[in-house]
Each structure stands twice: as structure tokens, then as C-alpha cells.
Design a protein around this motif. Structure first.
Motif, short mmCIF file in Angstrom:
data_model
loop_
_atom_site.label_atom_id
_atom_site.label_comp_id
_atom_site.label_asym_id
_atom_site.label_seq_id
_atom_site.Cartn_x
_atom_site.Cartn_y
_atom_site.Cartn_z
N LEU A 132 0.83 -1.21 0.00
CA LEU A 132 0.00 0.00 0.00
C LEU A 132 0.86 1.26 0.00
CD1 LEU A 132 -2.66 1.50 0.24
CD2 LEU A 132 -2.69 0.97 2.67
N LEU A 133 1.88 1.26 0.83
CA LEU A 133 2.73 2.45 0.93
C LEU A 133 3.44 2.72 -0.40
CD1 LEU A 133 3.66 4.65 2.83
CD2 LEU A 133 5.43 3.12 3.69
N ASP A 134 3.98 1.66 -1.02
CA ASP A 134 4.64 1.83 -2.32
C ASP A 134 3.66 2.35 -3.36
OD1 ASP A 134 7.04 1.00 -1.35
OD2 ASP A 134 6.79 -1.09 -1.95
N ASP A 135 2.46 1.80 -3.29
CA ASP A 135 1.41 2.19 -4.23
C ASP A 135 1.10 3.70 -4.09
OD1 ASP A 135 -0.39 1.65 -6.18
OD2 ASP A 135 -2.00 1.04 -4.80
N LEU A 136 1.00 4.15 -2.84
CA LEU A 136 0.69 5.56 -2.59
C LEU A 136 1.83 6.46 -3.07
CD1 LEU A 136 -0.90 5.40 0.99
CD2 LEU A 136 -2.07 5.81 -1.17
N ILE A 137 3.08 6.05 -2.78
CA ILE A 137 4.23 6.85 -3.20
C ILE A 137 4.24 7.00 -4.72
CG2 ILE A 137 6.76 6.82 -3.38
CD1 ILE A 137 6.80 5.55 -0.55
N LYS A 138 3.95 5.89 -5.39
CA LYS A 138 3.95 5.90 -6.86
C LYS A 138 2.88 6.87 -7.40
CE LYS A 138 3.46 2.53 -10.64
NZ LYS A 138 2.03 2.38 -10.96
N GLN A 139 1.72 6.80 -6.81
CA GLN A 139 0.63 7.65 -7.32
C GLN A 139 0.88 9.13 -7.02
OE1 GLN A 139 -3.38 6.29 -7.40
NE2 GLN A 139 -2.85 4.39 -6.35
N VAL A 140 1.48 9.41 -5.88
CA VAL A 140 1.80 10.81 -5.55
C VAL A 140 2.86 11.35 -6.51
CG1 VAL A 140 2.91 12.27 -3.80
CG2 VAL A 140 1.08 10.72 -3.14
N GLU A 141 3.85 10.53 -6.84
CA GLU A 141 4.89 10.95 -7.78
C GLU A 141 4.31 11.19 -9.17
OE1 GLU A 141 7.85 11.97 -7.45
OE2 GLU A 141 7.86 11.59 -5.30
N GLU A 142 3.47 10.26 -9.61
CA GLU A 142 2.93 10.37 -10.97
C GLU A 142 1.98 11.58 -11.09
OE1 GLU A 142 1.16 6.60 -11.74
OE2 GLU A 142 3.08 5.66 -12.28
N ASP A 143 1.10 11.74 -10.11
CA ASP A 143 0.15 12.87 -10.08
C ASP A 143 -0.43 13.11 -11.48
OD1 ASP A 143 -1.30 15.00 -9.10
OD2 ASP A 143 0.35 16.42 -9.27
N THR A 144 -1.06 12.09 -12.00
CA THR A 144 -1.44 12.07 -13.42
C THR A 144 -2.29 13.27 -13.86
OG1 THR A 144 -3.15 10.56 -12.73
CG2 THR A 144 -1.24 9.60 -13.84
N ASP A 145 -3.17 13.75 -13.00
CA ASP A 145 -3.99 14.90 -13.42
C ASP A 145 -3.51 16.21 -12.81
OD1 ASP A 145 -4.62 14.07 -10.93
OD2 ASP A 145 -6.74 13.69 -11.32
N ASP A 146 -2.27 16.23 -12.32
CA ASP A 146 -1.65 17.46 -11.79
C ASP A 146 -2.40 18.09 -10.61
OD1 ASP A 146 0.39 17.24 -13.55
OD2 ASP A 146 -0.42 18.67 -15.00
N LYS A 147 -3.21 17.30 -9.96
CA LYS A 147 -3.98 17.85 -8.83
C LYS A 147 -3.05 18.24 -7.69
CE LYS A 147 -8.53 15.63 -8.90
NZ LYS A 147 -9.32 14.53 -8.33
N GLN A 199 -9.24 9.27 -1.52
CA GLN A 199 -9.66 8.77 -2.83
C GLN A 199 -8.79 7.56 -3.23
OE1 GLN A 199 -9.80 12.03 -5.58
NE2 GLN A 199 -10.30 10.68 -7.29
N LEU A 200 -7.49 7.66 -3.00
CA LEU A 200 -6.61 6.54 -3.34
C LEU A 200 -6.95 5.30 -2.51
CD1 LEU A 200 -3.11 8.34 -3.54
CD2 LEU A 200 -4.64 7.72 -5.40
N GLY A 201 -7.24 5.53 -1.24
CA GLY A 201 -7.60 4.42 -0.35
C GLY A 201 -8.92 3.78 -0.76
N ASN A 202 -9.88 4.62 -1.16
CA ASN A 202 -11.17 4.09 -1.58
C ASN A 202 -11.03 3.22 -2.82
OD1 ASN A 202 -12.65 5.20 0.47
ND2 ASN A 202 -13.13 7.08 -0.64
N THR A 203 -10.19 3.67 -3.75
CA THR A 203 -9.97 2.90 -4.97
C THR A 203 -9.45 1.51 -4.61
OG1 THR A 203 -9.30 4.96 -5.98
CG2 THR A 203 -8.81 2.96 -7.21
N ARG A 204 -8.54 1.49 -3.65
CA ARG A 204 -7.96 0.22 -3.24
C ARG A 204 -8.99 -0.65 -2.50
NH1 ARG A 204 -2.44 -1.43 -2.55
NH2 ARG A 204 -2.32 -3.06 -0.99
N SER A 205 -9.79 0.01 -1.65
CA SER A 205 -10.83 -0.71 -0.90
C SER A 205 -11.81 -1.37 -1.85
CB SER A 205 -11.60 0.24 0.00
OG SER A 205 -10.88 0.51 1.14
N ASN A 206 -12.17 -0.64 -2.90
CA ASN A 206 -13.18 -1.17 -3.82
C ASN A 206 -12.66 -2.40 -4.56
OD1 ASN A 206 -14.89 0.83 -3.06
ND2 ASN A 206 -14.36 2.21 -4.74
N SER A 207 -11.34 -2.43 -4.77
CA SER A 207 -10.80 -3.59 -5.48
C SER A 207 -10.72 -4.81 -4.56
CB SER A 207 -9.43 -3.27 -6.06
OG SER A 207 -8.52 -2.95 -5.04
N ALA A 208 -10.54 -4.59 -3.28
CA ALA A 208 -10.52 -5.69 -2.31
C ALA A 208 -10.87 -5.14 -0.94
CB ALA A 208 -9.14 -6.34 -2.27
#
Lengths: 258, 271
Positions: free
Chosen positions: A162-177, A242-251
Motif C-alpha cells: 500500500l505504501l509503495d502504491d501511494l508513493i507511486k501515485q503521488v509521484e505520478e500525479d497524473t492529473d496534476d492535482k 480517494q486513493l484508499g477508496n480505490t484500493r478498498s473497492n478492489s478488495a
């Protein structure tokens, strides 16, 4: 005074105790449901009953037959949990109906009897369910306790950390939010900067000291920790959620609590 | 308001179902190092105990909307919140059986109605609700731990909720014109909570002044953040679509609201 039919009989449980309980119940049930008075009196009833270690039940002796001490405690607590929820939801109805416990001369006695009866039934149900589960388990395992149908079990799914996943998403910041929100007069402190430091610190130190990280960044940039903390709540946390919810919904990790 | 005293008279045992214990264990085992896992487990048990207690009183809760239910948030933060829909969040802090104080972590300072303190012993012990405490409102000089002797009775929680619900209904119905002052539903909940504590703990003669100060403070805090990555970007006056009332108008509305509150609750206020 008639003792509660299926409860032990604490010596302190005398006529006065029942009268006090009855008075509490009558006053609570006369008050508007959901009012402060009703809620405070409900708490007082619970405290009075818990102080006498009620509910008790002869069915509790069934628990003694179970092998593990901790299991007995778990089942007892489970039965108590259901009992209090049911008892309090139906307390006022119980005082107005003439039910099977007609041998109780007072409302207080009648209510205690119902509480103990209900608890006894829940203990019985749980012990029975445990017995059935044991039987099923015996059928599923061989003499050494190994599962017989191991080929039919689903293989465990390894989720990414989970932590690696969050770090990756924060770095990518795909929509520049994360890059687009910053503290007033501190354009260098963006949501991305704050979250990156928070997550990297947790990764490197294996510690999750939210307050320490906020304090450290605040000192570094000469701002008040409270201001930075509010910035986190208002603008960073919704994204983490939002990131946590996405993960929760998958499992869903906890399943449905109800 | 009740003065502080021993919590032994008003504490309540809240037994938990096997499912609740399993959920707490499952959360704890989820990719967390040992100290964090223990923290998550104790937090989850405290939240589930408070949820059951509120169920006894038919007070609606939403566990799945709470931060403790979100794997990312509970990993990053030391959180033990429980959402009461439309009203805000209560924080449910665990305390070990032998401990005299419990920590109020920074993560719990924001948007809380107050703190429930729950004693969590061994796996064989039944969780025990010890009492209730006000939220951290002064972030510049925050309270970071709470001693057992500082707790208010659970009765005070019910008294607070009565005021909290009254204020919410009043702003939904009679004082609807106040709504544009709130920049978000969360800000409205926070302000209503602060007003509820004022009405519970302060003299009625102070209510209007303190209530107005709360609104002004929240307005100032909005100025601290920019949306957009340019330092010169104008700050939006409000995120709300409606036009906020003029200063004189909203001050009159706040005065009328607290006058109405005074009619309803001023006899109960002591301090």
C-alpha cells in the motif's frame, strides 16, 4: 422477592434494587425516545445491571465445555454484544407486554429475567454454531489436521504494498492535482511536496509519525504546524482518501461491518 | 456542566462481537509494521465499541465513511474516527488498562465533535467507555494528551448532541440564510460543533460574541490556502455557490440564532 429465574442470585439483588431498576425503566420509557433524558436514563439502567454482573445465565455453563479459555471469552462477549443491542432496542416494549415471565411480580424482575433469557439463548446459539463449525472442520481435515481439498482453495492474491502504491501515485500525479495546490505565499509547499515527504519518511523509518513530519516541514519552511496541518486536511487528505477508496473497492479489507 | 470526577461511576462496558474483533485484527495485519499494527487494532476496537454504544441509543453512524475504514488514511494517520452523518465525526481514543493518559494525536484535532475514551484491555476484557472530552480547537496551543480524571461523563455527550442537533435543524429550516456563510459542508459541521460546545459550556451572555468569533476565525483560515500554483492567484471568497450575506445581515442572523438557543437551553448552562 422472586429471584431472576435463569440468573444467579447476587445477595445484593434485593427488593430495593429491583424497585430502583423499575423506577429507572419507567422514567426512561416515559421520556421521549431519543431525548437527552431518555438516553441518560438508558445509560443508568445499563450501569445498574452491569454493576450486578447481569446478564448471567445457566446456559453459560455450556461455555465451560469448550476447549480454549479465550474462545469461551470471545463467545461470551459476542453473546453479550447481541444481548445489549436487542435488550435496549426493546426495553420499553418489554415493560408494557404481559409475556411468559408472569411469575415475576415486578417490572424490574421481569426485565432482568428477559435479559438473562435472551443472553442464555445467544450463548446456546453460539455454542451450537461452534459445534457445527468444528464438525465441518473435522470433515475438511485429515487425522493430522491438514486440509483434505487443498486443490479447491483459492490461491492468495498478493496485493502491491500500500505504501509503495501511494508513493507511486503521488509521484505520478497524473492529473496534476497535487502540484496545483499550494500554501498562500509558499508556492514551494504543494500538496505533492507534503505528501511525498510524509510517505517517504514512513517508508525510510518504518514509522508513521504524522505530527513529527508536519512539525519538521513546518520548521523547515518557517510556518506554523497548525497551518500546515490544516492545509493537509483541506487539500491533501481528500486525495489520499480517494486513493484508499480505490484500493478498498478492489478488495474490501474489512467486509461489511453489519 | 459537570465538574471533573472519577470516571468509575459513569463508565459503561460495551462487549464486542466476534466479527468486530476479527475486523480489528484484519486491519492490523494489513501490510503494517508491528507498532503500527497494534495502533490500528486498538483504534479499530475503540471505534467499534463506540459504534455499538451509539447503536444502543439509536444514533446513526457511518463506519464506511470514517477514516479508520480507509486503508490509506489509517496507514498514514493515527486515526480512530467515527462519522455521525450530517453532524461530523467523533474520535474514539483507546487507552490501555493501566495507563493514566491517552494521546490526542494531531490527526485527531480537525473536525471532531469530541473524544470518546475507551479502555481496551486484553483480548479477554470487554472494552469500557470511560467518558467524553471536548475537541482540540486551539491548534496553536493544542492539548496533546488527556488524563482519565479530565473526562466528562457520557451524559455530557448526550447534552452536547441535543444542542448539536438543534443547531443543525435550525440552520436547515429557520436560519437557512446563514448557509451561504459556510464554504463547505465540513466547515458548516465544524462551526456548528463549536457553537454546540459554546452553548454547553459557556454562560448564555457570552454565546453571541463567542459564536461570532468562531465564524470570523473560520473565514480567516480560508485565506491561508491558494488554489492554483501561482502565488498571485486571487483567493476565492467562498466555495459556495450562494452569495454570502452582508456583515450586518449575518451578524443579525447569528444574534437571532443564539437568542433562540438561549430560549431553548440557557437554563441548563452553568459555567
Amino acid at each position: 422477592v422472586t429471584s431472576p429465574p435463569s440468573a444467579d442470585s447476587p445477595s445484593e439483588m434485593n427488593e430495593q434494587w429491583y424497585e430502583e431498576l423499575e423506577q429507572l425503566i419507567q422514567t426512561a420509557c416515559a421520556a421521549l425516545k431519543g431525548s437527552v433524558k431518555h438516553r441518560i436514563l438508558i445509560d443508568a439502567i445499563v450501569r445498574k445491571l452491569q454493576a450486578q454482573r447481569i446478564p448471567r445465565s445457566k446456559n453459560e455453563s455450556r461455555l465451560q465445555r469448550l476447549p480454549l479459555h479465550q474462545l469461551r471469552q470471545e463467545l461470551r462477549q459476542d453473546a453479550l454484544s447481541t444481548t445489549w443491542i436487542h435488550f435496549l432496542a426493546n426495553l420499553c416494549e418489554a415493560t408494557t407486554k404481559n409475556t411468559e415471565s408472569s411469575y415475576c411480580s415486578q417490572t424490574g424482575e421481569h426485565v432482568v429475567a428477559r435479559l438473562c433469557d435472551y443472553f442464555g439463548h445467544r450463548v446456546f446459539d453460539l455454542v451450537t454454531a461452534w459445534g457445527i463449525e468444528q464438525q465441518n472442520r473435522d470433515q475438511r481435515t485429515d487425522r493430522d489436521g491438514n486440509l483434505r481439498d487443498i486443490n479447491n482453495l483459492p490461491s492468495p492474491v498478493k496485493k502491491p504494498d500500500l505504501l509503495d502504491d501511494l508513493i507511486k501515485q503521488v509521484e505520478e500525479d497524473t492529473d496534476d492535482k497535487l502540484k496545483s495546490v499550494c500554501l498562500k505565499n509558499k508556492p514551494e509547499i504543494t500538496a505533492q511536496v507534503l505528501l511525498r515527504q510524509m510517505l517517504q519518511t514512513a517508508k525510510e523509518t518504518n514509522k508513521f509519525k504524522f505530527g513529527d513530519v508536519i512539525q519538521s516541514i513546518a520548521n523547515e519552511h518557517n510556518i506554523k504546524p497548525a497551518r500546515l496541518s490544516r492545509f493537509y486536511y483541506d487539500h491533501c487528505k481528500p486525495l489520499i482518501t480517494q486513493l484508499g477508496n480505490t484500493r478498498s473497492n478492489s478488495a474490501n479489507p474489512g467486509g461489511n461491518p453489519e | 456542566m459537570s465538574t471533573y470526577q472519577s470516571t468509575s461511576d459513569w463508565s459503561i462496558e460495551v462487549p464486542l462481537s466476534q466479527t468486530a474483533w476479527q475486523i480489528a485484527q484484519q486491519f492490523a495485519q494489513e501490510q503494517s509494521p508491528p507498532p503500527k499494527a497494534t495502533q490500528i487494532r486498538q483504534n479499530a476496537l475503540a471505534v467499534l465499541a463506540v459504534r455499538d454504544y451509539l447503536t444502543w441509543h439509536q444514533i446513526e453512524t457511518d463506519l464506511t465513511a470514517s477514516d479508520i475504514w480507509n486503508p490509506a488514511v489509517r496507514l498514514i494517520e493515527n486515526t480512530a474516527d467515527l462519522v455521525l452523518p450530517g453532524l461530523g465525526r467523533v474520535e474514539c481514543r483507546p487507552i490501555a488498562a493501566g495507563e493514566e493518559t491517552c494521546e490526542l494525536p494531531m490527526e485527531s484535532w480537525g473536525d471532531r465533535i469530541g473524544y470518546f475514551i475507551v479502555e481496551i484491555g486484553t483480548d479477554e476484557d470487554i472494552p469500557r467507555l470511560l467518558g467524553f472530552a471536548p475537541p482540540v480547537l486551539d491548534w496553536d496551543n493544542p492539548k496533546t494528551e488527556l488524563h482519565r480524571t479530565e473526562l466528562l461523563s457520557l451524559d455530557q455527550f448526550h447534552e452536547l448532541m441535543a444542542r448539536r442537533q438543534w443547531i443543525k435543524r435550525a440552520i436547515d429550516d429557520t436560519f437557512r440564510d446563514l448557509q451561504p456563510l459556510f464554504s463547505s459542508p465540513e466547515e458548516r459541521e465544524a462551526i456548528e460543533t463549536e457553537w454546540s460546545w459554546i452553548v454547553l459550556t459557556k454562560k448564555s451572555s457570552q454565546w453571541r460574541r463567542l459564536g461570532t468569533e468562531v465564524l470570523e476565525q473560520h473565514s480567516d483560515e480560508q485565506d491561508n490556502v491558494l488554489l492554483g500554483n501561482e502565488a498571485n492567484t486571487p483567493i476565492p471568497a467562498t466555495l459556495n455557490q450562494s452569495t454570502p450575506p452582508d456583515t450586518a445581515d449575518w451578524q443579525n442572523l447569528v444574534r437571532d440564532l443564539f437568542d433562540a438557543l438561549s430560549d431553548e437551553f440557557s437554563d441548563d448552562s452553568e459555567s
